[in-house]
Design a protein around this motif. Structure first.
Motif, short mmCIF file in Angstrom:
data_model
loop_
_atom_site.label_atom_id
_atom_site.label_comp_id
_atom_site.label_asym_id
_atom_site.label_seq_id
_atom_site.Cartn_x
_atom_site.Cartn_y
_atom_site.Cartn_z
N ILE A 28 0.52 -1.10 -0.13
CA ILE A 28 -0.35 -0.05 -0.65
C ILE A 28 0.55 0.72 -0.20
O ILE A 28 1.87 1.63 0.56
CB ILE A 28 -1.20 -0.24 1.62
N VAL A 29 0.36 2.20 -0.98
CA VAL A 29 1.51 3.33 -0.51
C VAL A 29 0.34 4.57 -0.35
O VAL A 29 0.74 5.64 -0.17
CB VAL A 29 2.24 3.62 -1.88
N ASN A 30 -0.97 4.65 -0.73
CA ASN A 30 -2.10 5.20 -0.37
C ASN A 30 -1.98 5.22 1.73
O ASN A 30 -3.61 5.17 2.06
CB ASN A 30 -3.04 5.48 -0.75
N ARG A 31 -1.33 5.27 2.49
CA ARG A 31 -1.41 4.91 3.56
C ARG A 31 -2.41 6.13 4.22
O ARG A 31 -3.41 5.50 5.04
CB ARG A 31 -0.19 4.96 4.54
N GLU A 32 -2.87 7.53 3.74
CA GLU A 32 -3.76 8.21 4.55
C GLU A 32 -4.81 7.65 4.55
O GLU A 32 -5.67 7.45 5.17
CB GLU A 32 -3.81 9.82 4.19
N GLN A 33 -4.97 7.55 3.08
CA GLN A 33 -7.08 6.83 2.69
C GLN A 33 -7.25 5.29 3.42
O GLN A 33 -7.96 4.82 3.44
CB GLN A 33 -6.88 6.65 0.94
N MET B 173 -11.01 9.63 -7.06
CA MET B 173 -10.45 11.22 -6.51
C MET B 173 -9.39 11.15 -6.12
O MET B 173 -8.73 12.31 -5.18
CB MET B 173 -11.49 11.95 -6.17
N PHE B 174 -9.05 10.04 -5.17
CA PHE B 174 -8.40 9.98 -4.15
C PHE B 174 -7.10 9.52 -3.86
O PHE B 174 -6.29 8.63 -2.61
CB PHE B 174 -9.36 9.27 -2.59
N PHE B 175 -6.80 9.01 -5.23
CA PHE B 175 -5.06 8.09 -5.80
C PHE B 175 -4.17 9.01 -5.01
O PHE B 175 -4.13 10.90 -5.20
CB PHE B 175 -5.24 8.48 -7.17
N ALA B 176 -3.11 8.56 -4.43
CA ALA B 176 -1.95 9.44 -3.86
C ALA B 176 -1.18 10.02 -5.48
O ALA B 176 -0.83 11.14 -5.06
CB ALA B 176 -0.73 8.37 -2.98
N ASP B 177 -1.08 8.88 -6.26
CA ASP B 177 -0.79 10.01 -7.58
C ASP B 177 -1.34 9.50 -8.60
O ASP B 177 -1.35 8.05 -9.21
CB ASP B 177 0.74 9.13 -8.31
N PRO B 178 -2.50 10.19 -9.63
CA PRO B 178 -3.45 10.04 -10.13
C PRO B 178 -3.08 9.69 -11.53
O PRO B 178 -3.60 8.64 -11.87
CB PRO B 178 -4.74 10.72 -10.61
#
Length: 281
Positions: free
Chosen positions: A4-9, A126-131
């Motif tokens: 996982i890279v999108n830790r915040e989400q 909309m919530f991708f760390a890097d779209p």
């Protein structure tokens, strides 16, 4: 679950927000159901298609897509364990053997190349760390000529629940919900930005269209205000002020929503962007 890279989400959707959506599954589907048919029609799902549902949540759109695909199959991916638990319950209840779910970060998930004919998403991209990285990875999962269709929020001026919340701006820090082009809910609100992201991710024939739908938010203004303020964004706003201000904000939101009551329900219009594109080939 893999990397996982999108830790915040990942933290948000496995905490309060994911639990809230899972608990109120049917209610959220009622809010967003008006976008299901435009999304699925734009995706052009055909018999036998292999469908990828990105940010599938509790799996409503995944199950709809699977029924359209008939003898095909549908895979729903999401970061939220609570929501996927509900999705799997629904699949078992409805005996949809062609539907599976997996907890994954779409940005880095190791898809088999060309494994899907079409990808869809309803209010999740909309919530991708890097779209660009995320859409590039989705593109690798599509066969040459494969399609993508998704719905995302556009500018808030014609979305009635957002207009109601903005009526609280002297009481709550509503600016923290984000702005078009910024991170979060409105990151893909500008059609030009969307076209740029998808072009850099390798897609062609990118199309954008504004669409509107009404959703049911509650029985009446009091019920809808409680539901809205109990969601993640509402809870975030209320958590930044003291109890007296919270009470004033709740009362005012009820007043702002009252004109939308009709025949035992409170319905609000949402304006969104319907985006379509294809992988070259």
């Amino acid at each position: 679950m893999r990397h996982i890279v999108n830790r915040e989400q990942e933290q948000a959707w496995n905490g309060y927000e994911g639990t809230y959506w899972a608990t109120h599954q049917a209610r959220w589907d009622g809010v967003n159901a008006g976008f299901d048919e435009p999304l699925l029609a734009a995706a052009e799902i055909a018999e036998g298609d292999r469908v990828l549902d990105v940010g599938c949540g509790t799996g409503h759109t995944t199950r709809l897509a699977a029924r359209r695909a008939g003898g095909g199959r549908a895979l729903g991916l999401d970061l939220s364990a609570p929501m996927l638990d509900r999705a799997r319950e629904s699949v078992r209840r409805e005996a949809l053997g062609q539907v599976t779910f997996e907890r994954a970060d779409v940005q880095v998930h190791p898809f088999a190349p060309g494994a899907f004919d079409v990808a869809i998403s309803r209010f999740a991209v909309m919530f991708f760390a890097d779209p660009v990285a995320a859409f590039t990875n989705i593109g690798r999962a599509l066969r040459p000529g494969g399609r993508i269709a998704f719905v995302c929020p556009t500018e808030p001026g014609r979305t009635e629940w957002l207009l109601a919340v903005q009526g609280l701006r002297d009481l709550l820090p509503v600016g923290s919900l984000g702005a078009p082009g910024g991170p979060g809910m409105f990151s893909l609100a500008d059609p030009a930005d969307v076209r740029g992201v998808l072009s850099r991710a390798g897609y062609e024939s990118v199309g954008t269209a504004r669409i509107e739908a009404y959703g049911t938010w509650g029985r009446d203004a009091t019920d809808a205000a409680g539901f809205l303020l109990g969601s993640g964004p509402g809870r975030h706003l209320l958590g930044q002020v003291d109890e007296d201000v919270r009470d004033r904000a709740r009362r005012r939101l009820v007043d702002l929503l009252r004109p939308h009551e009709r025949e035992g329900a409170l319905r609000l219009r949402t304006t969104a962007l319907l985006v379509t594109a294809r992988r070259p080939g």
